[in-house]
Design an enzyme around this catalytic site. Structure first.
Site, short mmCIF file in Angstrom:
data_model
loop_
_atom_site.label_atom_id
_atom_site.label_comp_id
_atom_site.label_asym_id
_atom_site.label_seq_id
_atom_site.Cartn_x
_atom_site.Cartn_y
_atom_site.Cartn_z
N MET A 39 2.95 -11.11 4.32
CA MET A 39 4.17 -10.69 3.62
C MET A 39 3.82 -9.51 2.72
O MET A 39 3.84 -9.60 1.48
CB MET A 39 4.73 -11.84 2.80
CG MET A 39 5.41 -12.90 3.62
SD MET A 39 7.04 -12.36 4.29
CE MET A 39 6.60 -12.03 6.00
N HIS A 40 3.49 -8.38 3.37
CA HIS A 40 2.97 -7.22 2.66
C HIS A 40 3.81 -6.86 1.43
O HIS A 40 3.32 -6.82 0.30
CB HIS A 40 2.91 -6.01 3.60
CG HIS A 40 2.13 -6.23 4.84
ND1 HIS A 40 0.75 -6.31 4.84
CD2 HIS A 40 2.52 -6.40 6.13
CE1 HIS A 40 0.34 -6.50 6.09
NE2 HIS A 40 1.39 -6.56 6.88
N ASP A 41 5.10 -6.62 1.66
CA ASP A 41 5.95 -6.07 0.60
C ASP A 41 6.27 -7.08 -0.50
O ASP A 41 6.49 -6.70 -1.66
CB ASP A 41 7.25 -5.53 1.20
CG ASP A 41 6.99 -4.41 2.19
OD1 ASP A 41 5.98 -3.70 2.02
OD2 ASP A 41 7.77 -4.24 3.12
#
Length: 304
Positions: free
Chosen positions: A232-234
Site C-alpha cells: 500500500m505504497h501511497d
C-alpha cells in the site's frame, strides 16, 4: 489541532486507499485534491479522485482539480497493467460523482496554499503538478510546512533496477521538487514494500463495513503483489503523517537522474561526501509493518 493537507494524486488503487484515510481521519483536514497523469490518464485519475470524495459525501467540502496530462519532458507511460484500465477496478462507484472545479490543479494549489499557514503537501503520484506550481509560483514554497512524498527508493526500483514509478514517470519534475528547498519526507519503496496489506487484513476488510467492502474490492484487483500481500505504497504517506514514530528515517541529500539508463533513479549521498553536509530529504528506511496493518484496520473500522 488538525493537520491541514493537500493531496496531489493519481488514483490508482493505493492512492484511493490513501485518500480514504485522509478524508476520514479526524486529525486531518484535507483542503484540496489535485489529480495528475500517472497510474492512468489524467481524465481517469481525476474521475477516480471524485469517486472517492463522493463515496464519503464530501463533494462540497473537498474540491478536486484536474492537473497535468503528461510529464514535463519524458513520454507518458501509465501503470494500467497494475491498476486496471480505469485505474480503480473492483468496485462500482456509479456514474454520478460530480465534476472537477474549473481551476487547473496549479491554480487551485496556488490559491489553497496561499490561503493557509503551514499546509502539508502530500503527493502520491508523479510530481508534475508540483514542479509546475513551483516554477510558476515560487512564493508558495514558504507557505508549505513540508512535503510528504510517496516515491523513489535508495535500495532499488520497481520500474527499472533503480527507478520507482512516481519518480520514473516524471524525473524532471522530481528534480525540481527535490531542489526546491521545501522540507521533504521521502516515503519510498524502502518502506512501502514492507508495509503490505496481508491476506488476513484483506479478508477482515471484506465484512467490516461498506468502506471495507470497497477497499476489499479494489485491493483484490490490485496487480501489485509482494510475498503474502499487496504493498500500500501511497497509504504510507498518511500513516507517516499520523504516526512518524513507526518509521526509521535518515537525513540525506538525494539527486534525481533525468536521462540515460538510470533515468528516474534516486541517488542518495549516503556517505555525506558530496554536498558539504547538506541534506534535502528525510528518507524513510524502515517501518513497523505490524503497526501499519493494525492501524489500517482500525481506521476502516470507524468508517461508514
Amino acid at each position: 489541532m488538525t493537520m491541514k493537507i493537500i493531496m496531489d494524486t493519481d488514483p490508482g488503487i493505493d492512492d484511493a486507499a490513501a485518500l480514504t484515510m485522509a478524508i476520514n481521519d479526524p486529525a486531518i483536514d484535507l483542503k484540496l485534491v489535485t489529480a495528475v497523469a500517472g497510474n492512468v490518464t489524467v481524465d481517469k485519475t481525476t474521475a477516480n479522485a471524485l469517486k472517492i470524495v463522493h463515496f464519503f459525501g464530501k463533494d462540497k467540502e473537498i474540491p478536486v482539480a484536474m492537473g497535468a496530462q503528461q510529464p514535463l519532458i519524458k513520454p507518458f507511460e501509465d501503470a494500467a497493467r497494475i491498476h486496471g484500465a480505469s485505474g480503480m477496478e473492483g468496485y462500482d462507484f456509479g456514474d454520478d460523482y460530480g465534476e472537477p472545479i474549473k481551476k487547473s490543479a496549479v491554480e487551485a494549489l496556488h490559491d489553497a496554499i496561499m490561503a493557509e499557514d503551514e499546509v502539508i503537501l502530500v503527493p502520491t503520484g508523479s510530481y508534475t503538478n508540483i514542479a509546475l506550481l513551483f516554477s510558476q509560483y515560487p512564493e508558495v514554497k514558504s507557505h508549505i510546512k513540508k512535503i510528504i512524498a510517496m516515491g523513489g527508493s535508495i535500495s532499488g526500483g520497481n520500474m527499472t533496477s533503480i527507478a520507482e514509478f512516481n519518480v520514473f514517470t516524471d524525473p524532471d519534475a522530481a528534480k525540481i521538487m527535490y531542489n526546491s528547498g521545501v522540507p521533504i519526507v521521502t516515503v519510498g519503496l524502502d518502506v512501502t514494500l514492507k508495509a503490505l496489506i496481508t491476506s488476513e487484513t484483506l479478508n477482515a476488510l471484506k465484512t467490516m463495513n461498506e468502506t471495507g467492502k470497497m477497499l476489499y474490492g479494489l485491493i483484490s484487483h490490485y496487480n501489485d503483489v509482494s510475498g503474502d500481500g499487496h504493498p500500500m505504497h501511497d497509504v504510507n504517506t498518511i500513516f507517516y503523517l499520523l504516526h512518524p514514530e513507526a518509521y526509521t528515517t535518515k537525513k540525506l541529500w538525494v539527486d534525481i537522474q533525468t536521462d540515460g539508463p538510470a533515468i528516474g533513479g534516486m541517488v542518495a549521498d549516503i556517505r555525506g561526501a558530496y554536498h558539504d553536509g547538506k541534506t534535502n530529504a528525510e528518507v524513510c528506511v524502515d517501518i513497523d509493518a505490524d503497526a501499519f496493518n493494525k492501524w489500517f484496520l482500525e481506521e476502516v473500522s470507524h468508517m461508514k
